[in-house]
Design a protein around this motif. Structure first.
Motif, PDB file in Angstrom:
ATOM      1  N   ALA A 188       0.816  -1.210   0.000  1.00  0.00           N
ATOM      2  CA  ALA A 188       0.000   0.000   0.000  1.00  0.00           C
ATOM      3  C   ALA A 188       0.849   1.258   0.000  1.00  0.00           C
ATOM      4  CB  ALA A 188      -0.939  -0.001   1.199  1.00  0.00           C
ATOM      5  N   GLU A 189       2.050   1.160   0.573  1.00  0.00           N
ATOM      6  CA  GLU A 189       2.916   2.337   0.627  1.00  0.00           C
ATOM      7  C   GLU A 189       3.448   2.697  -0.753  1.00  0.00           C
ATOM      8  OE1 GLU A 189       5.751   1.218   3.611  1.00  0.00           O
ATOM      9  OE2 GLU A 189       4.360   1.685   5.236  1.00  0.00           O
ATOM     10  N   THR A 190       3.395   1.763  -1.688  1.00  0.00           N
ATOM     11  CA  THR A 190       3.888   2.072  -3.020  1.00  0.00           C
ATOM     12  C   THR A 190       2.810   2.772  -3.841  1.00  0.00           C
ATOM     13  OG1 THR A 190       3.406  -0.194  -3.684  1.00  0.00           O
ATOM     14  CG2 THR A 190       5.664   0.286  -3.081  1.00  0.00           C
ATOM     15  N   HIS A 191       1.706   2.081  -4.139  1.00  0.00           N
ATOM     16  CA  HIS A 191       0.646   2.680  -4.957  1.00  0.00           C
ATOM     17  C   HIS A 191      -0.709   2.096  -4.595  1.00  0.00           C
ATOM     18  CE1 HIS A 191       3.479   4.641  -7.605  1.00  0.00           C
ATOM     19  NE2 HIS A 191       4.148   3.509  -7.688  1.00  0.00           N
ATOM     20  N   THR A 192      -1.713   2.931  -4.704  1.00  0.00           N
ATOM     21  CA  THR A 192      -3.081   2.478  -4.564  1.00  0.00           C
ATOM     22  C   THR A 192      -3.751   2.666  -5.921  1.00  0.00           C
ATOM     23  OG1 THR A 192      -3.136   3.142  -2.251  1.00  0.00           O
ATOM     24  CG2 THR A 192      -5.250   2.828  -3.319  1.00  0.00           C
ATOM     25  N   TYR A 193      -4.512   1.671  -6.331  1.00  0.00           N
ATOM     26  CA  TYR A 193      -5.219   1.705  -7.601  1.00  0.00           C
ATOM     27  C   TYR A 193      -6.709   1.781  -7.322  1.00  0.00           C
ATOM     28  CZ  TYR A 193      -0.760   0.177  -9.503  1.00  0.00           C
ATOM     29  OH  TYR A 193       0.558   0.104  -9.848  1.00  0.00           O
ATOM     30  N   HIS A 194      -7.444   2.423  -8.235  1.00  0.00           N
ATOM     31  CA  HIS A 194      -8.878   2.630  -8.022  1.00  0.00           C
ATOM     32  C   HIS A 194      -9.676   2.090  -9.199  1.00  0.00           C
ATOM     33  CE1 HIS A 194      -8.003   5.283  -4.635  1.00  0.00           C
ATOM     34  NE2 HIS A 194      -7.006   5.732  -5.374  1.00  0.00           N
ATOM     35  N   SER A 195     -10.920   1.708  -8.939  1.00  0.00           N
ATOM     36  CA  SER A 195     -11.822   1.312 -10.011  1.00  0.00           C
ATOM     37  C   SER A 195     -11.881   2.460 -11.014  1.00  0.00           C
ATOM     38  CB  SER A 195     -13.227   1.041  -9.472  1.00  0.00           C
ATOM     39  OG  SER A 195     -13.196  -0.054  -8.599  1.00  0.00           O
TER      40      SER A 195
ATOM     41  N   HIS B  81     -17.502  -5.132  -4.045  1.00  0.00           N
ATOM     42  CA  HIS B  81     -17.796  -3.874  -4.737  1.00  0.00           C
ATOM     43  C   HIS B  81     -16.984  -2.678  -4.239  1.00  0.00           C
ATOM     44  CE1 HIS B  81     -20.945  -6.062  -6.737  1.00  0.00           C
ATOM     45  NE2 HIS B  81     -21.439  -6.426  -5.563  1.00  0.00           N
ATOM     46  N   ALA B  82     -15.878  -2.954  -3.531  1.00  0.00           N
ATOM     47  CA  ALA B  82     -14.992  -1.870  -3.106  1.00  0.00           C
ATOM     48  C   ALA B  82     -14.275  -1.314  -4.340  1.00  0.00           C
ATOM     49  CB  ALA B  82     -13.972  -2.384  -2.084  1.00  0.00           C
TER      50      ALA B  82
ATOM     51  N   ILE C 135      -5.052  -6.774  -5.324  1.00  0.00           N
ATOM     52  CA  ILE C 135      -5.792  -7.244  -4.150  1.00  0.00           C
ATOM     53  C   ILE C 135      -6.748  -6.139  -3.714  1.00  0.00           C
ATOM     54  CG2 ILE C 135      -5.633  -7.900  -1.722  1.00  0.00           C
ATOM     55  CD1 ILE C 135      -2.889  -8.999  -2.233  1.00  0.00           C
ATOM     56  N   CYS C 136      -7.977  -6.523  -3.484  1.00  0.00           N
ATOM     57  CA  CYS C 136      -8.969  -5.567  -2.982  1.00  0.00           C
ATOM     58  C   CYS C 136      -8.547  -5.108  -1.594  1.00  0.00           C
ATOM     59  CB  CYS C 136     -10.342  -6.219  -2.915  1.00  0.00           C
ATOM     60  SG  CYS C 136     -11.600  -5.164  -2.158  1.00  0.00           S
ATOM     61  N   ASP C 137      -8.565  -3.822  -1.383  1.00  0.00           N
ATOM     62  CA  ASP C 137      -8.192  -3.222  -0.103  1.00  0.00           C
ATOM     63  C   ASP C 137      -9.141  -3.618   1.019  1.00  0.00           C
ATOM     64  OD1 ASP C 137      -6.008  -1.755   0.675  1.00  0.00           O
ATOM     65  OD2 ASP C 137      -6.936   0.193   0.341  1.00  0.00           O
ATOM     66  N   ASP C 138     -10.406  -3.903   0.685  1.00  0.00           N
ATOM     67  CA  ASP C 138     -11.391  -4.203   1.718  1.00  0.00           C
ATOM     68  C   ASP C 138     -11.474  -5.684   2.069  1.00  0.00           C
ATOM     69  OD1 ASP C 138     -12.043  -1.554   1.937  1.00  0.00           O
ATOM     70  OD2 ASP C 138     -13.984  -1.714   0.929  1.00  0.00           O
ATOM     71  N   CYS C 139     -11.572  -6.552   1.044  1.00  0.00           N
ATOM     72  CA  CYS C 139     -11.833  -7.970   1.351  1.00  0.00           C
ATOM     73  C   CYS C 139     -10.677  -8.906   1.009  1.00  0.00           C
ATOM     74  CB  CYS C 139     -13.105  -8.448   0.648  1.00  0.00           C
ATOM     75  SG  CYS C 139     -12.926  -8.702  -1.135  1.00  0.00           S
ATOM     76  N   GLY C 140      -9.647  -8.412   0.317  1.00  0.00           N
ATOM     77  CA  GLY C 140      -8.502  -9.256  -0.006  1.00  0.00           C
ATOM     78  C   GLY C 140      -8.668 -10.089  -1.268  1.00  0.00           C
ATOM     79  N   LYS C 141      -9.788  -9.939  -1.973  1.00  0.00           N
ATOM     80  CA  LYS C 141     -10.020 -10.680  -3.221  1.00  0.00           C
ATOM     81  C   LYS C 141      -8.966 -10.267  -4.249  1.00  0.00           C
ATOM     82  CE  LYS C 141     -12.572 -12.831  -6.438  1.00  0.00           C
ATOM     83  NZ  LYS C 141     -12.457 -14.259  -6.555  1.00  0.00           N
ATOM     84  N   GLU C 142      -8.393 -11.247  -4.925  1.00  0.00           N
ATOM     85  CA  GLU C 142      -7.414 -10.974  -5.972  1.00  0.00           C
ATOM     86  C   GLU C 142      -8.107 -10.945  -7.330  1.00  0.00           C
ATOM     87  OE1 GLU C 142      -3.988 -13.514  -6.006  1.00  0.00           O
ATOM     88  OE2 GLU C 142      -3.631 -13.246  -3.861  1.00  0.00           O
TER      89      GLU C 142
END
Length: 161
Positions: free
Chosen positions: A114-121, A154-155, A131-138
């Motif tokens: 997470a310290e490197t980059h966050t990606y968004h829908s 749906h995160a 990996i989903c930030d909320d549930c860990g789904k890959e």
């Protein structure tokens, strides 16, 4: 809701969680869902009670994982509990410590990512696994793609692995 029934189910849920994480390569989020399903088959809890119980266990494991030092250390766990862990039943302690330590490692990995980059829908990205930030789904992309909402929860935020 019968509190004694939930207390007994908590212990059963923890046993299932420990077994799932010991015997396979599931993430904590996946192991939690598998354990919830196993607990539903061995108890008469409602879906609402199972969700509540799963939330309690997730909270406790993640809390302990944050409190553990870099090695499985009963002193750091005693500090987290704020009492002598020798007072805890042996299997429960071993199961809890094992799951909490694996979860700590998983959380550390996610934190570093997470310290490197966050990606968004809606973002466009090159092939890779996220990996989903909320549930860990890959989710994985084999070509340049637009990142969708998480198919599981749906995160809208993801971390590249």
């Amino acid at each position: 809701m019968n509190k004694n029934k939930l207390i007994a189910a908590y212990s059963d849920f923890m046993k299932h969680l420990h077994e799932t994480m010991e015997n396979t390569l599931h993430s904590f989020a996946e192991a939690l869902e598998i354990s919830k399903e196993k607990t539903s088959k061995t108890s008469d809890l409602t879906a609402d009670e199972l969700n509540k119980l799963s939330g309690y266990i997730k909270r406790d494991i993640e809390g302990a994982a944050h409190g553990l030092s870099d090695k499985e250390d009963k002193d750091s766990l005693s500090e987290w509990f704020k009492f002598d862990i020798e007072l805890i039943e042996n299997f429960t302690l071993d199961a809890f410590l094992s799951v909490a330590d694996k979860t700590r490692l998983e959380l550390d990995k996610l934190k570093q990512l997470a310290e490197t980059h966050t990606y968004h829908s809606g973002d466009i990205t090159v092939p890779g696994t996220f990996i989903c930030d909320d549930c860990g789904k890959e989710i994985a992309f084999k070509t340049t793609s637009e990142i969708p909402e998480c198919p599981a929860c749906h995160a809208t935020t993801f971390i590249r692995i």
